[in-house]
Design a protein around this motif. Structure first.
Motif, PDB file in Angstrom:
ATOM      1  N   LYS A 141     104.617  27.255  10.559  1.00  0.00           N
ATOM      2  CA  LYS A 141     105.616  27.309   9.448  1.00  0.00           C
ATOM      3  C   LYS A 141     106.888  26.412   9.588  1.00  0.00           C
ATOM      4  O   LYS A 141     107.090  25.692   8.716  1.00  0.00           O
ATOM      5  CB  LYS A 141     105.663  28.733   9.046  1.00  0.00           C
ATOM      6  CG  LYS A 141     106.514  28.725   7.835  1.00  0.00           C
ATOM      7  CD  LYS A 141     106.771  29.965   7.556  1.00  0.00           C
ATOM      8  CE  LYS A 141     107.546  30.326   6.043  1.00  0.00           C
ATOM      9  NZ  LYS A 141     107.889  31.681   5.675  1.00  0.00           N
ATOM     10  N   LYS A 142     107.455  26.654  10.725  1.00  0.00           N
ATOM     11  CA  LYS A 142     108.663  26.038  11.002  1.00  0.00           C
ATOM     12  C   LYS A 142     108.498  24.595  11.277  1.00  0.00           C
ATOM     13  O   LYS A 142     109.421  23.806  10.779  1.00  0.00           O
ATOM     14  CB  LYS A 142     109.140  26.688  12.577  1.00  0.00           C
ATOM     15  CG  LYS A 142     110.394  25.835  13.097  1.00  0.00           C
ATOM     16  CD  LYS A 142     110.811  26.407  14.263  1.00  0.00           C
ATOM     17  CE  LYS A 142     112.019  25.842  14.881  1.00  0.00           C
ATOM     18  NZ  LYS A 142     112.308  26.391  16.085  1.00  0.00           N
ATOM     19  N   LEU A 143     107.456  24.093  11.591  1.00  0.00           N
ATOM     20  CA  LEU A 143     106.971  22.781  11.717  1.00  0.00           C
ATOM     21  C   LEU A 143     106.427  22.005  10.656  1.00  0.00           C
ATOM     22  O   LEU A 143     106.406  20.919  10.616  1.00  0.00           O
ATOM     23  CB  LEU A 143     106.350  22.397  13.193  1.00  0.00           C
ATOM     24  CG  LEU A 143     106.875  22.741  14.335  1.00  0.00           C
ATOM     25  CD1 LEU A 143     106.103  22.596  15.435  1.00  0.00           C
ATOM     26  CD2 LEU A 143     108.416  22.096  14.730  1.00  0.00           C
ATOM     27  N   GLY A 144     106.124  22.738   9.965  1.00  0.00           N
ATOM     28  CA  GLY A 144     105.266  22.287   8.366  1.00  0.00           C
ATOM     29  C   GLY A 144     104.072  21.933   8.948  1.00  0.00           C
ATOM     30  O   GLY A 144     103.499  21.057   7.977  1.00  0.00           O
ATOM     31  N   LEU A 145     103.409  22.469   9.775  1.00  0.00           N
ATOM     32  CA  LEU A 145     101.846  22.246  10.203  1.00  0.00           C
ATOM     33  C   LEU A 145     101.034  22.630   9.222  1.00  0.00           C
ATOM     34  O   LEU A 145     101.317  23.727   8.517  1.00  0.00           O
ATOM     35  CB  LEU A 145     101.610  22.563  11.459  1.00  0.00           C
ATOM     36  CG  LEU A 145     102.321  22.325  12.565  1.00  0.00           C
ATOM     37  CD1 LEU A 145     101.815  22.828  13.749  1.00  0.00           C
ATOM     38  CD2 LEU A 145     102.607  20.731  12.675  1.00  0.00           C
ATOM     39  N   ALA A 146     100.051  21.805   8.454  1.00  0.00           N
ATOM     40  CA  ALA A 146      98.987  22.045   7.727  1.00  0.00           C
ATOM     41  C   ALA A 146      97.567  21.878   7.856  1.00  0.00           C
ATOM     42  O   ALA A 146      97.399  20.977   9.007  1.00  0.00           O
ATOM     43  CB  ALA A 146      99.222  21.439   6.365  1.00  0.00           C
ATOM     44  N   VAL A 147      96.692  22.157   7.088  1.00  0.00           N
ATOM     45  CA  VAL A 147      95.170  21.778   7.224  1.00  0.00           C
ATOM     46  C   VAL A 147      95.201  20.275   7.014  1.00  0.00           C
ATOM     47  O   VAL A 147      95.857  19.931   6.214  1.00  0.00           O
ATOM     48  CB  VAL A 147      94.292  22.852   6.251  1.00  0.00           C
ATOM     49  CG1 VAL A 147      92.898  22.144   5.996  1.00  0.00           C
ATOM     50  CG2 VAL A 147      94.534  24.239   6.882  1.00  0.00           C
ATOM     51  N   GLY A 148      94.598  19.740   7.644  1.00  0.00           N
ATOM     52  CA  GLY A 148      94.423  18.310   7.572  1.00  0.00           C
ATOM     53  C   GLY A 148      95.294  17.339   8.738  1.00  0.00           C
ATOM     54  O   GLY A 148      94.934  16.209   8.686  1.00  0.00           O
ATOM     55  N   ASP A 149      96.068  18.136   9.172  1.00  0.00           N
ATOM     56  CA  ASP A 149      96.988  17.304   9.994  1.00  0.00           C
ATOM     57  C   ASP A 149      96.221  17.021  11.559  1.00  0.00           C
ATOM     58  O   ASP A 149      95.199  17.600  11.725  1.00  0.00           O
ATOM     59  CB  ASP A 149      98.358  18.303  10.716  1.00  0.00           C
ATOM     60  CG  ASP A 149      99.188  18.356   9.504  1.00  0.00           C
ATOM     61  OD1 ASP A 149      99.302  17.722   8.571  1.00  0.00           O
ATOM     62  OD2 ASP A 149     100.331  19.216   9.889  1.00  0.00           O
ATOM     63  N   ALA A 150      96.521  15.877  12.057  1.00  0.00           N
ATOM     64  CA  ALA A 150      95.641  15.099  13.172  1.00  0.00           C
ATOM     65  C   ALA A 150      96.163  15.932  14.572  1.00  0.00           C
ATOM     66  O   ALA A 150      97.456  15.996  14.493  1.00  0.00           O
ATOM     67  CB  ALA A 150      95.798  13.781  13.070  1.00  0.00           C
ATOM     68  N   VAL A 151      95.416  16.235  15.385  1.00  0.00           N
ATOM     69  CA  VAL A 151      95.733  16.920  16.625  1.00  0.00           C
ATOM     70  C   VAL A 151      95.320  15.480  17.671  1.00  0.00           C
ATOM     71  O   VAL A 151      94.093  15.170  17.772  1.00  0.00           O
ATOM     72  CB  VAL A 151      95.348  18.095  17.038  1.00  0.00           C
ATOM     73  CG1 VAL A 151      95.849  18.503  18.531  1.00  0.00           C
ATOM     74  CG2 VAL A 151      95.685  19.163  15.986  1.00  0.00           C
ATOM     75  N   LYS A 152      96.153  15.194  18.503  1.00  0.00           N
ATOM     76  CA  LYS A 152      95.693  14.269  19.415  1.00  0.00           C
ATOM     77  C   LYS A 152      96.213  14.644  20.911  1.00  0.00           C
ATOM     78  O   LYS A 152      97.156  15.017  21.075  1.00  0.00           O
ATOM     79  CB  LYS A 152      96.363  12.914  19.226  1.00  0.00           C
ATOM     80  CG  LYS A 152      96.151  12.133  17.836  1.00  0.00           C
ATOM     81  CD  LYS A 152      96.981  11.095  17.550  1.00  0.00           C
ATOM     82  CE  LYS A 152      96.453  10.622  16.241  1.00  0.00           C
ATOM     83  NZ  LYS A 152      97.550   9.120  16.041  1.00  0.00           N
ATOM     84  N   ALA A 153      95.043  14.307  21.676  1.00  0.00           N
ATOM     85  CA  ALA A 153      95.172  14.861  23.086  1.00  0.00           C
ATOM     86  C   ALA A 153      94.177  14.408  23.973  1.00  0.00           C
ATOM     87  O   ALA A 153      92.962  13.891  23.383  1.00  0.00           O
ATOM     88  CB  ALA A 153      94.933  16.475  23.165  1.00  0.00           C
TER      89      ALA A 153
END
Length: 157
Positions: A141-153
């Motif tokens: 919530k604090k960072l505004g993360l949401a469904v559809g965001d991309a995770v890269k690692a």
């Protein structure tokens, strides 16, 4: 109690102490490799983390259990190595966590915010995923993360 009973009880107690002491290390704490991870929001904002990677069965079983704290830019990435329905819980976990469920392609498919410490309630991925990222409770919530965001690692290919 007579002398024989006291010696028997004392001997049993010493044997029990020896058994416990010799097996205390039998349940070894897992160690986890670390890697850099980024979450890129659909608006283009990037959030950087250093995560520990849990990729073996024993690492995934231990996860963040018994941790008292975790840095704001830290987390744990669970790699299930195949697409599947995932069930998580918070037994023996002392800190609230946000659980981000991630597809093989690295897209967030579901977010479970603020999982309750010590809860044995099952937290579902709500569909097949390859990865779960645990962050401090409230981070999504604090960072505004949401469904559809991309995770890269490096772990997410």
């Amino acid at each position: 109690m007579n002398r024989f009973d006291i010696r028997t009880v004392a001997s049993a107690f010493v044997a029990l102490l020896f058994f416990v002491a010799s097996h205390a290390g039998a349940v070894a704490q897992e160690t986890f490799p670390s890697e850099k991870l980024e979450i890129v929001s659909t608006s283009g904002k990037t959030h950087a983390f250093t995560v520990e990677v849990a990729s073996s069965d024993s690492q995934r079983q231990q996860g963040l259990m018994f941790r008292k704290s975790m840095g704001d830019d830290r987390g744990m990435l669970f790699d299930f190595k195949e697409d599947r329905d995932v069930m998580m819980w918070m037994k023996n976990t002392f800190i609230p966590l946000d659980m981000l469920f991630i597809s093989k392609a690295g897209k967030i498919t579901h977010i479970h915010p603020n999982a309750v410490p010590h809860s044995e309630d099952i937290i579902s991925s709500n569909g097949q995923v390859r990865y779960v990222l645990e962050l401090n409770g409230g981070a999504a919530k604090k960072l505004g993360l949401a469904v559809g965001d991309a995770v890269k690692a490096a772990q997410i290919k």
